[in-house]
Design a protein around this motif. Structure first.
Motif, PDB file in Angstrom:
ATOM      1  N   ARG A   1       3.767   5.773  -2.855  1.00 37.88           N
ATOM      2  CA  ARG A   1       5.050   6.341  -3.277  1.00 37.88           C
ATOM      3  C   ARG A   1       5.120   6.536  -4.784  1.00 37.88           C
ATOM      4  O   ARG A   1       5.671   7.536  -5.267  1.00 37.88           O
ATOM      5  CB  ARG A   1       6.199   5.436  -2.829  1.00 37.88           C
ATOM      6  N   LYS A   2       4.527   5.618  -5.519  1.00 40.24           N
ATOM      7  CA  LYS A   2       4.570   5.702  -6.978  1.00 40.24           C
ATOM      8  C   LYS A   2       3.456   6.572  -7.563  1.00 40.24           C
ATOM      9  O   LYS A   2       3.330   6.680  -8.772  1.00 40.24           O
ATOM     10  CB  LYS A   2       4.501   4.295  -7.584  1.00 40.24           C
TER      11      LYS A   2
ATOM     12  N   ALA B   1      14.888  -0.168  -1.814  1.00 35.95           N
ATOM     13  CA  ALA B   1      15.565   0.890  -1.053  1.00 35.95           C
ATOM     14  C   ALA B   1      14.768   2.194  -1.050  1.00 35.95           C
ATOM     15  O   ALA B   1      14.678   2.881  -0.022  1.00 35.95           O
ATOM     16  CB  ALA B   1      16.960   1.129  -1.628  1.00 35.95           C
ATOM     17  N   LYS B   2      14.190   2.541  -2.192  1.00 35.76           N
ATOM     18  CA  LYS B   2      13.416   3.788  -2.263  1.00 35.76           C
ATOM     19  C   LYS B   2      12.188   3.724  -1.370  1.00 35.76           C
ATOM     20  O   LYS B   2      11.819   4.715  -0.722  1.00 35.76           O
ATOM     21  CB  LYS B   2      13.010   4.066  -3.705  1.00 35.76           C
ATOM     22  N   LEU B   3      11.552   2.566  -1.323  1.00 39.22           N
ATOM     23  CA  LEU B   3      10.378   2.423  -0.458  1.00 39.22           C
ATOM     24  C   LEU B   3      10.792   2.490   1.004  1.00 39.22           C
ATOM     25  O   LEU B   3      10.114   3.117   1.820  1.00 39.22           O
ATOM     26  CB  LEU B   3       9.666   1.097  -0.753  1.00 39.22           C
ATOM     27  N   ARG B   4      11.913   1.864   1.350  1.00 36.62           N
ATOM     28  CA  ARG B   4      12.378   1.908   2.739  1.00 36.62           C
ATOM     29  C   ARG B   4      12.663   3.345   3.177  1.00 36.62           C
ATOM     30  O   ARG B   4      12.308   3.755   4.285  1.00 36.62           O
ATOM     31  CB  ARG B   4      13.637   1.048   2.913  1.00 36.62           C
TER      32      ARG B   4
ATOM     33  N   ILE C   1       9.309   5.100   3.714  1.00 35.54           N
ATOM     34  CA  ILE C   1       8.672   4.702   4.971  1.00 35.54           C
ATOM     35  C   ILE C   1       9.366   5.363   6.158  1.00 35.54           C
ATOM     36  O   ILE C   1       8.713   5.904   7.062  1.00 35.54           O
ATOM     37  CB  ILE C   1       8.696   3.166   5.113  1.00 35.54           C
ATOM     38  N   ALA C   2      10.688   5.337   6.149  1.00 34.10           N
ATOM     39  CA  ALA C   2      11.444   5.924   7.264  1.00 34.10           C
ATOM     40  C   ALA C   2      11.170   7.421   7.410  1.00 34.10           C
ATOM     41  O   ALA C   2      11.213   7.959   8.521  1.00 34.10           O
ATOM     42  CB  ALA C   2      12.935   5.673   7.061  1.00 34.10           C
ATOM     43  N   SER C   3      10.874   8.077   6.283  1.00 36.82           N
ATOM     44  CA  SER C   3      10.626   9.521   6.325  1.00 36.82           C
ATOM     45  C   SER C   3       9.249   9.860   6.893  1.00 36.82           C
ATOM     46  O   SER C   3       8.966  11.028   7.177  1.00 36.82           O
ATOM     47  CB  SER C   3      10.751  10.119   4.924  1.00 36.82           C
TER      48      SER C   3
ATOM     49  N   MET D   1       0.826  -1.202   0.000  1.00 30.67           N
ATOM     50  CA  MET D   1       0.000   0.000   0.000  1.00 30.67           C
ATOM     51  C   MET D   1       0.864   1.257   0.000  1.00 30.67           C
ATOM     52  O   MET D   1       0.574   2.239  -0.706  1.00 30.67           O
ATOM     53  CB  MET D   1      -0.938  -0.014   1.208  1.00 30.67           C
ATOM     54  N   LEU D   2       1.950   1.238   0.767  1.00 24.81           N
ATOM     55  CA  LEU D   2       2.850   2.392   0.805  1.00 24.81           C
ATOM     56  C   LEU D   2       3.592   2.573  -0.517  1.00 24.81           C
ATOM     57  O   LEU D   2       3.839   3.702  -0.941  1.00 24.81           O
ATOM     58  CB  LEU D   2       3.840   2.243   1.965  1.00 24.81           C
ATOM     59  N   GLU D   3       3.928   1.489  -1.177  1.00 16.68           N
ATOM     60  CA  GLU D   3       4.575   1.591  -2.487  1.00 16.68           C
ATOM     61  C   GLU D   3       3.611   2.171  -3.515  1.00 16.68           C
ATOM     62  O   GLU D   3       4.004   2.929  -4.408  1.00 16.68           O
ATOM     63  CB  GLU D   3       5.087   0.219  -2.938  1.00 16.68           C
ATOM     64  N   THR D   4       2.336   1.818  -3.395  1.00 16.26           N
ATOM     65  CA  THR D   4       1.316   2.381  -4.283  1.00 16.26           C
ATOM     66  C   THR D   4       1.242   3.895  -4.109  1.00 16.26           C
ATOM     67  O   THR D   4       1.111   4.642  -5.086  1.00 16.26           O
ATOM     68  CB  THR D   4      -0.061   1.743  -3.991  1.00 16.26           C
TER      69      THR D   4
END
Length: 277
Positions: free
Chosen positions: A156-157, A193-196, A199-201, A151-154
């Protein structure tokens, strides 16, 4: 492909649907995306529905996805029954969320923000009061890690325009589960890596530090487990297996040849005896 206006997928069984089976978005969705890349046009996409032979019909793929989602993963009665199962049933939820993302990539018009909002409300906000978080953490924490990561990758993109509150809640839930139960290390959870970074941000500095450390530890262990010695050992085991198989095959062939020779010898001796008589 240059003359393709419509992509059609036959459907003859109730055991799978556009969301429950990954092959549908892989093949039907993949063909759709190929046509779009070649022609610049998004082709129409239909499921040719033969499940009822007395009422065969064409169903637009977005309709099929909408019907399936509202009768399964968004249906509290369906969810309650699935929650009676074990880790495999929990993984089934993650599979469907991942397949939804797959459709979003292959045919964005088939998936809208409303569907993602409904998924969020059901599995993160737990609007039906089903005890979703407790169910996943006690049954299969890796499944909810995967679902929240997808869901977070969705987001992010840019495929889902989630609210800041939704993103914050997703990131906090994801990092909480990862920090407490260790990362499951799927392609979404560990290898992006970009998703990580994304998320961290979205979480506190302290939470982000624990999260990055948890991911880093698992990734280091994975690398250590696939070093050259391990690869050599696997290769040696494979070679030994091949040698053993070759020896066995050689023995079988030798026995077969011996049997054939014995049979031929018996037949020749019998024939000579008959001629002598």
């Amino acid at each position: 492909l240059t003359r393709t206006d419509v992509v059609v997928q036959p459907r003859q069984s109730n055991t799978w649907g556009a969301l429950s089976l990954d092959h549908v978005y892989e093949f039907m969705g993949g063909m759709n995306l190929a046509v779009k890349n070649v022609t610049g046009k998004d082709p129409e996409a239909y499921l040719s529905d033969y499940r009822n032979r007395n009422n065969a019909r064409m169903q637009e793929v977005k309709e099929a996805i909408g019907v399936e989602s509202r009768t399964t993963i968004l249906n509290p009665t369906y969810i309650k029954e699935k929650m009676k199962g074990g880790a495999g049933d929990a993984s089934g939820f993650a599979d469907i969320i991942r397949n939804t993302y797959g459709w979003n990539v292959m045919k964005p018009a088939a998936i809208d923000d409303e569907l993602w909002d409904d998924i969020y409300d059901t599995y993160v906000a737990d609007k039906h009061g089903l005890g979703i978080k407790d169910y996943f953490t006690s049954t299969n924490p890796a499944a909810i890690e995967e679902m929240t990561a997808v869901m977070l990758e969705t987001v992010r993109k840019g495929m889902w325009e989630a609210s800041p509150e939704q993103v914050e809640a997703l990131a906090n839930l994801h990092t909480e589960i990862v920090n407490e139960y260790a990362p499951s290390c799927s392609g979404f959870v560990c290898d992006n890596a970009k998703l990580r970074d994304f998320i961290a941000s979205k979480v506190s500095k302290e939470t982000a530090g624990k999260y990055n450390q948890a991911i880093g530890t698992i990734r280091a262990e994975a690398v250590a487990g696939s070093d050259n010695d391990g690869m050599v050992m696997q290769k040696e085991e494979l070679n030994n297996t091949e040698k053993t198989t070759s020896r066995i095959n050689g023995v079988i062939v030798g026995i077969a040849v011996a049997v054939v020779l014995v049979i031929v010898g018996v037949l020749l001796r019998r024939r000579k005896k008959q001629q002598a008589e």
